[in-house]
Design an enzyme around this catalytic site. Structure first.
Site, mmCIF file in Angstrom:
data_model
loop_
_atom_site.group_PDB
_atom_site.id
_atom_site.type_symbol
_atom_site.label_atom_id
_atom_site.label_comp_id
_atom_site.label_asym_id
_atom_site.label_seq_id
_atom_site.Cartn_x
_atom_site.Cartn_y
_atom_site.Cartn_z
ATOM 1 N N GLU A 36 -10.174 -13.704 0.836
ATOM 2 C CA GLU A 36 -9.554 -15.046 0.729
ATOM 3 C C GLU A 36 -10.309 -16.142 1.480
ATOM 4 O O GLU A 36 -9.722 -16.920 2.222
ATOM 5 C CB GLU A 36 -8.102 -14.987 1.213
ATOM 6 C CG GLU A 36 -7.260 -13.991 0.440
ATOM 7 C CD GLU A 36 -5.796 -13.954 0.888
ATOM 8 O OE1 GLU A 36 -5.446 -14.623 1.876
ATOM 9 O OE2 GLU A 36 -5.009 -13.251 0.234
ATOM 10 N N GLU A 60 -4.475 -5.801 -5.974
ATOM 11 C CA GLU A 60 -3.147 -5.944 -5.349
ATOM 12 C C GLU A 60 -2.102 -6.299 -6.399
ATOM 13 O O GLU A 60 -1.221 -7.129 -6.182
ATOM 14 C CB GLU A 60 -3.177 -7.030 -4.262
ATOM 15 C CG GLU A 60 -4.226 -6.779 -3.207
ATOM 16 C CD GLU A 60 -4.243 -7.820 -2.087
ATOM 17 O OE1 GLU A 60 -3.271 -8.595 -1.960
ATOM 18 O OE2 GLU A 60 -5.245 -7.855 -1.352
ATOM 19 N N ASP A 91 0.833 -7.017 -8.656
ATOM 20 C CA ASP A 91 2.288 -6.979 -8.803
ATOM 21 C C ASP A 91 2.697 -8.149 -9.681
ATOM 22 O O ASP A 91 2.032 -9.181 -9.696
ATOM 23 C CB ASP A 91 3.051 -6.917 -7.477
ATOM 24 C CG ASP A 91 2.701 -7.987 -6.460
ATOM 25 O OD1 ASP A 91 1.997 -8.960 -6.814
ATOM 26 O OD2 ASP A 91 3.142 -7.863 -5.302
HETATM 27 C C1 XIL Z 1 0.626 -8.591 2.720
HETATM 28 C C2 XIL Z 1 1.452 -7.358 3.016
HETATM 29 O O1 XIL Z 1 1.891 -6.812 1.796
HETATM 30 C C3 XIL Z 1 2.648 -7.710 3.886
HETATM 31 O O2 XIL Z 1 3.316 -6.532 4.314
HETATM 32 C C4 XIL Z 1 2.172 -8.499 5.106
HETATM 33 O O3 XIL Z 1 3.306 -8.932 5.838
HETATM 34 C C5 XIL Z 1 1.341 -9.682 4.704
HETATM 35 O O4 XIL Z 1 0.265 -9.243 3.908
HETATM 36 N N1 XIL Z 1 -3.127 -10.769 0.063
HETATM 37 C C6 XIL Z 1 -3.659 -9.712 0.763
HETATM 38 C C7 XIL Z 1 -2.760 -8.705 1.363
HETATM 39 O O5 XIL Z 1 -4.875 -9.553 0.782
HETATM 40 O O6 XIL Z 1 -3.278 -8.161 2.549
HETATM 41 C C8 XIL Z 1 -1.402 -9.249 1.614
HETATM 42 O O7 XIL Z 1 -0.552 -8.190 2.060
HETATM 43 C C9 XIL Z 1 -0.838 -9.909 0.365
HETATM 44 C C10 XIL Z 1 -1.723 -11.054 -0.060
#
Ligand code: XIL
Length: 445
Positions: free
Chosen positions: A158, A266, A268
């Protein structure tokens, strides 16, 4: 010292890994496909984010072990978890996940080395030259500890801003070290563990837009100058404000054409039912259409532990039941659902019962019909009532009655896409019995 312990653990589990792989092979020969086995049939991995503190929950571990071929520690490898104070590395929770994964023969994605978030405050208070040293020490500390054990590392996460500018996001690294921190992190990472694939990972880069263009330009520049980068991760957190982009596949393909692998890291998608299932299908189909899309990871096992649990964005509900989205993903991967769905065109459905209203003399029942891995044009379900009870009305279905057994067929709602659901409802007079009806096996045609 820590590395020695880690390596011994790994050696000790090698035998277990082999045994687990044999069990998995024997299992898949006779039982239904899973996400991991179906993805493997397509030459891909199918992973999930995992939290160490849930591994002791039997249903969580059983679902993880049955379905997934890769894990990403959800928080346990982040900077705040692994180096909370300078030079003091804590690997306990991350080790638990890595050991569990290795025991099951799963790959591990390392997430993440350099990120502005979940960053301990000591990092932000360093001056530029100290920060550069600390960043490289952190990369070396983590990658050294897990050397040879990680499939892919999210080296930088990011680093670009949202919005139309394509600019870098403000962070201690960006603000003090400038654009060059990303390149430096990748060079340090390559030396620390040459076997790991090195990824840049971000969100809102899933379609073609100003942010993904900026990442694209960086990757193109890295490839042209020999900066070591192997993969780009697309987080793919979707909801109604940020839907699956129509040019998703095209975007994945243009990155792949730069000579890097692409991964969905990631995934969802907030929602439910057939709409959510259809969106998941789009994502899986996009990855499968790009030969360098090497795998997909969903951001959690069950809706109840999702970071966006209110949006029920995952493939298993809070009771570890497979959602329509699960069936859709499995089907898109070319797999077949339950053991009664052999994936050879056999049509299947499931029927589940819930009581939706209740009063002293009666109740309303609802039966949800969900198609298996193939589309269906009709279904039949039986509902057997306790002897005293009688049905006074039924909707969204066509019943025929024989004694206390009701056979229900569709009225208008026979046609269901793979994984899609419909339901019929009915009102029952209790006549003194509050027992639940029994719902028999669903048959599809
Ligand atoms: C999120 C986790 O799922 C949560 O448990 C935590 O509180 C915050 O981070 N982008 C990412 C992940 O790269 O690491 C993040 O994960 C979600 C967004």
């Amino acid at each position: 010292m820590r590395m020695t312990v880690r390596r011994l653990t790994r050696a000790a589990t090698a035998g277990l890994v082999a045994a687990a792989a044999l069990t998995a092979a024997a299992h898949s020969a006779e039982a239904a496909d899973t996400l991991g086995s179906a993805a493997a049939g397509q030459g891909r991995y199918f992973g999930t984010a995992v939290a160490a503190n849930h591994l002791g929950e039997a249903d969580y571990a059983a679902t993880l072990d049955r379905e997934f071929s890769s894990v990403t520690p959800e928080n346990e490898m982040k900077w705040d978890a692994t180096e909370p104070s300078r030079g003091t590395f804590t690997f306990g929770s991350a080790d638990r996940i890595v050991d569990h994964a290795q025991g099951q023969g799963m790959d591990v994605r390392g997430h993440t080395l350099v990120w502005h978030s979940q960053l301990p405050s000591w990092v932000g208070s360093l001056g530029a030259s100290d920060l550069r040293t600390a960043m490289n020490d952190h990369i070396n500390g983590l990658m050294g500890h897990y050397k040879g054990e990680i499939h892919s590392w999210d080296v930088v996460n990011e680093a670009f801003q949202d919005g139309g500018s394509g600019a870098r996001r403000s962070s201690p690294f960006q603000d003090k070290l400038g654009n060059g921190f990303i390149e430096e992190a990748f060079r340090t990472a390559r030396a620390a563990d040459p076997a790991a694939k090195l990824c840049y990972n971000d969100y809102n880069t899933d379609g073609v837009n100003a942010k993904s263009n900026a990442v694209y330009d960086m990757v193109e520049d890295f490839k042209s100058r020999g900066v070591p980068i192997d993969c780009v991760g697309f987080q793919s957190h979707f909801n109604s404000n940020s839907p699956v982009p129509s040019d998703y596949r095209q975007n994945l393909q243009r990155f792949a054409d730069l000579g890097v692998d692409v991964q969905i890291t990631e995934l969802d998608i907030e929602g439910s039912g057939s709409a959510q299932a259809a969106d998941y299908t789009k994502v899986v189909e996009a990855c499968l259409a790009v030969s360098r899309c090497t795998g997909m990871t969903v951001w959690g096992v069950t809706d109840k532990y999702s970071w966006r649990s209110g949006g029920t964005p995952l493939l298993f509900d809070g009771n570890y039941q497979e959602k329509p989205a699960y069936d859709a993903v499995l089907s898109a991967l070319g797999g077949s659902g339950d053991p009664g769905d052999p994936g050879d065109g056999t049509l299947t459905c499931t029927a589940t019962y819930t009581r939706t209203a209740d009063w002293s003399s009666g109740y309303n029942g609802q039966v949800t019909i969900t198609a298996g891995g193939e589309p269906i044009s009709s279904w039949t379900a039986t509902v057997t009532l306790p002897a005293q009870q009688s049905v006074s009305s039924l909707w969204n279905g066509t019943p025929t009655r024989s004694g206390n057994v009701m056979t229900v067929r569709p009225s208008w709602n026979g046609t269901l896409a793979a994984g899609a659901s419909t339901s019929f409802g009915f009102t029952v007079a209790k006549n003194g019995s509050d027992a639940a009806p029994a719902v028999g096996t669903c048959t599809a045609s």
